[in-house]
Design a protein around this motif. Sequence first.
Motif, PDB file in Angstrom:
ATOM      1  N   GLU A 118      80.924  81.362 106.627  1.00  0.00           N
ATOM      2  CA  GLU A 118      81.933  81.054 105.617  1.00  0.00           C
ATOM      3  C   GLU A 118      82.011  79.553 105.378  1.00  0.00           C
ATOM      4  OE1 GLU A 118      86.696  81.685 104.643  1.00  0.00           O
ATOM      5  OE2 GLU A 118      85.823  82.571 106.454  1.00  0.00           O
ATOM      6  N   MET A 119      81.894  78.774 106.428  1.00  0.00           N
ATOM      7  CA  MET A 119      81.931  77.315 106.294  1.00  0.00           C
ATOM      8  C   MET A 119      80.779  76.835 105.415  1.00  0.00           C
ATOM      9  SD  MET A 119      83.461  74.450 107.118  1.00  0.00           S
ATOM     10  CE  MET A 119      84.378  74.566 108.649  1.00  0.00           C
ATOM     11  N   THR A 120      79.607  77.441 105.609  1.00  0.00           N
ATOM     12  CA  THR A 120      78.443  77.072 104.792  1.00  0.00           C
ATOM     13  C   THR A 120      78.693  77.380 103.321  1.00  0.00           C
ATOM     14  OG1 THR A 120      76.925  77.435 106.639  1.00  0.00           O
ATOM     15  CG2 THR A 120      75.982  77.475 104.418  1.00  0.00           C
ATOM     16  N   ARG A 121      79.271  78.577 103.045  1.00  0.00           N
ATOM     17  CA  ARG A 121      79.552  78.955 101.654  1.00  0.00           C
ATOM     18  C   ARG A 121      80.563  77.994 101.029  1.00  0.00           C
ATOM     19  NH1 ARG A 121      79.682  84.147 103.942  1.00  0.00           N
ATOM     20  NH2 ARG A 121      81.981  84.178 103.870  1.00  0.00           N
ATOM     21  N   LEU A 122      81.594  77.648 101.795  1.00  0.00           N
ATOM     22  CA  LEU A 122      82.618  76.739 101.263  1.00  0.00           C
ATOM     23  C   LEU A 122      82.047  75.345 101.009  1.00  0.00           C
ATOM     24  CD1 LEU A 122      85.646  77.757 103.509  1.00  0.00           C
ATOM     25  CD2 LEU A 122      85.420  78.150 101.043  1.00  0.00           C
ATOM     26  N   THR A 123      81.190  74.894 101.921  1.00  0.00           N
ATOM     27  CA  THR A 123      80.588  73.566 101.771  1.00  0.00           C
ATOM     28  C   THR A 123      79.710  73.495 100.525  1.00  0.00           C
ATOM     29  OG1 THR A 123      80.575  73.276 104.179  1.00  0.00           O
ATOM     30  CG2 THR A 123      79.140  71.826 102.903  1.00  0.00           C
ATOM     31  N   ASP A 124      79.016  74.598 100.216  1.00  0.00           N
ATOM     32  CA  ASP A 124      78.108  74.624  99.066  1.00  0.00           C
ATOM     33  C   ASP A 124      78.814  74.941  97.754  1.00  0.00           C
ATOM     34  OD1 ASP A 124      76.079  74.083 100.815  1.00  0.00           O
ATOM     35  OD2 ASP A 124      75.401  76.165 100.998  1.00  0.00           O
ATOM     36  N   ALA A 125      80.090  75.300  97.826  1.00  0.00           N
ATOM     37  CA  ALA A 125      80.813  75.672  96.611  1.00  0.00           C
ATOM     38  C   ALA A 125      81.060  74.446  95.725  1.00  0.00           C
ATOM     39  CB  ALA A 125      82.141  76.334  96.971  1.00  0.00           C
ATOM     40  N   GLU A 126      81.154  74.689  94.407  1.00  0.00           N
ATOM     41  CA  GLU A 126      81.419  73.592  93.476  1.00  0.00           C
ATOM     42  C   GLU A 126      82.815  73.011  93.690  1.00  0.00           C
ATOM     43  OE1 GLU A 126      80.725  74.646  89.455  1.00  0.00           O
ATOM     44  OE2 GLU A 126      78.638  75.248  89.758  1.00  0.00           O
ATOM     45  N   ASP A 127      83.753  73.883  94.032  1.00  0.00           N
ATOM     46  CA  ASP A 127      85.127  73.436  94.245  1.00  0.00           C
ATOM     47  C   ASP A 127      85.577  73.897  95.634  1.00  0.00           C
ATOM     48  OD1 ASP A 127      87.634  72.430  93.926  1.00  0.00           O
ATOM     49  OD2 ASP A 127      88.370  74.089  92.678  1.00  0.00           O
TER      50      ASP A 127
ATOM     51  N   ASP B 158      87.308  74.720  99.153  1.00  0.00           N
ATOM     52  CA  ASP B 158      88.687  74.887  99.615  1.00  0.00           C
ATOM     53  C   ASP B 158      88.813  74.106 100.924  1.00  0.00           C
ATOM     54  OD1 ASP B 158      91.090  75.681 100.671  1.00  0.00           O
ATOM     55  OD2 ASP B 158      90.857  77.803 100.180  1.00  0.00           O
ATOM     56  N   TYR B 159      89.272  72.862 100.811  1.00  0.00           N
ATOM     57  CA  TYR B 159      89.278  71.994 101.987  1.00  0.00           C
ATOM     58  C   TYR B 159      90.298  72.434 103.039  1.00  0.00           C
ATOM     59  CZ  TYR B 159      86.263  68.909  99.318  1.00  0.00           C
ATOM     60  OH  TYR B 159      85.206  68.392  98.594  1.00  0.00           O
ATOM     61  N   ASP B 160      91.387  73.019 102.592  1.00  0.00           N
ATOM     62  CA  ASP B 160      92.359  73.523 103.563  1.00  0.00           C
ATOM     63  C   ASP B 160      91.743  74.629 104.416  1.00  0.00           C
ATOM     64  OD1 ASP B 160      94.293  71.783 102.712  1.00  0.00           O
ATOM     65  OD2 ASP B 160      95.258  73.221 101.350  1.00  0.00           O
ATOM     66  N   ARG B 161      91.019  75.532 103.745  1.00  0.00           N
ATOM     67  CA  ARG B 161      90.347  76.617 104.484  1.00  0.00           C
ATOM     68  C   ARG B 161      89.263  76.050 105.393  1.00  0.00           C
ATOM     69  NH1 ARG B 161      90.499  80.915 107.474  1.00  0.00           N
ATOM     70  NH2 ARG B 161      88.639  82.224 107.329  1.00  0.00           N
ATOM     71  N   MET B 162      88.541  75.057 104.924  1.00  0.00           N
ATOM     72  CA  MET B 162      87.490  74.446 105.740  1.00  0.00           C
ATOM     73  C   MET B 162      88.081  73.797 106.988  1.00  0.00           C
ATOM     74  SD  MET B 162      85.091  72.817 102.732  1.00  0.00           S
ATOM     75  CE  MET B 162      83.934  72.035 103.839  1.00  0.00           C
ATOM     76  N   ASP B 163      89.227  73.135 106.845  1.00  0.00           N
ATOM     77  CA  ASP B 163      89.885  72.528 108.010  1.00  0.00           C
ATOM     78  C   ASP B 163      90.286  73.601 109.015  1.00  0.00           C
ATOM     79  OD1 ASP B 163      89.596  69.984 107.017  1.00  0.00           O
ATOM     80  OD2 ASP B 163      91.634  69.853 106.200  1.00  0.00           O
ATOM     81  N   ALA B 164      90.838  74.703 108.495  1.00  0.00           N
ATOM     82  CA  ALA B 164      91.265  75.793 109.381  1.00  0.00           C
ATOM     83  C   ALA B 164      90.068  76.401 110.104  1.00  0.00           C
ATOM     84  CB  ALA B 164      92.005  76.860 108.583  1.00  0.00           C
ATOM     85  N   LEU B 165      88.962  76.586 109.351  1.00  0.00           N
ATOM     86  CA  LEU B 165      87.758  77.150 109.952  1.00  0.00           C
ATOM     87  C   LEU B 165      87.191  76.222 111.017  1.00  0.00           C
ATOM     88  CD1 LEU B 165      85.789  78.718 106.967  1.00  0.00           C
ATOM     89  CD2 LEU B 165      86.631  79.917 108.988  1.00  0.00           C
TER      90      LEU B 165
END
Length: 206
Positions: free
Chosen positions: A141-150, A152-159
């Motif tokens: 999930e972290m990889t998908r969020l990192t590669d996303a255009e926008d 979700d930094y809050d979710r990334m911090d939680a992950l």
Amino acid sequence: MSRSKSLGIALSLMLAAGSGHAADFSDPTWPCIQRKVPTLSVGLMWTHPLPDAPETDPDLKRDIDRLAAKLALRRLEVEALRPDIEEFAARHDGAPDILGHVFQRVFTTLSTRRARVISGIEEFSLSQIALSERIDTARAEMTRLTDAEDPDYDRMDALEEQLDWDQVIYTDRQSTITYLCETPTLIEKRLYSIAQILQQQIKEPG
């Protein structure tokens, strides 16, 4: 990620965490290099006939139980207990049935304890695999969020916080695997040693 791939990763992580053991990947419940032997056979350790019926004399039973309880204490070295065994055997004239009762009692206690340890290892292994799968999922999930255009930094911090914590827990737990894996074998060796010393005291009827 498929469960089979996660399982392989989990077991690989177990080895990388410092166990130094070659786990059997075909059995996810057994991460130990020691061969899994679920149950022990009393007949392989005790070469004399064992009594069929329990001891009925209350004084003798109490004497048997006292020695058996002492022999089952793993914190006491077996060889250090040899004088207790010899003194007991001398008082009972090396009677095969009485010494057999002692071993039966010790065997029941230690084999039951050993079975609980094996069950605990199995549960431990499965919990580690489940935690590894949770780590894999979070990483994906972290990889998908990192590669996303926008992102979700809050979710990334939680992950990231979850990953840090889960990996610490996983590694801390894994540091106990060597001790856990050795325990069933140590109990088995103790039973063999006790059987040998007890049988050395047997006086066959002349």
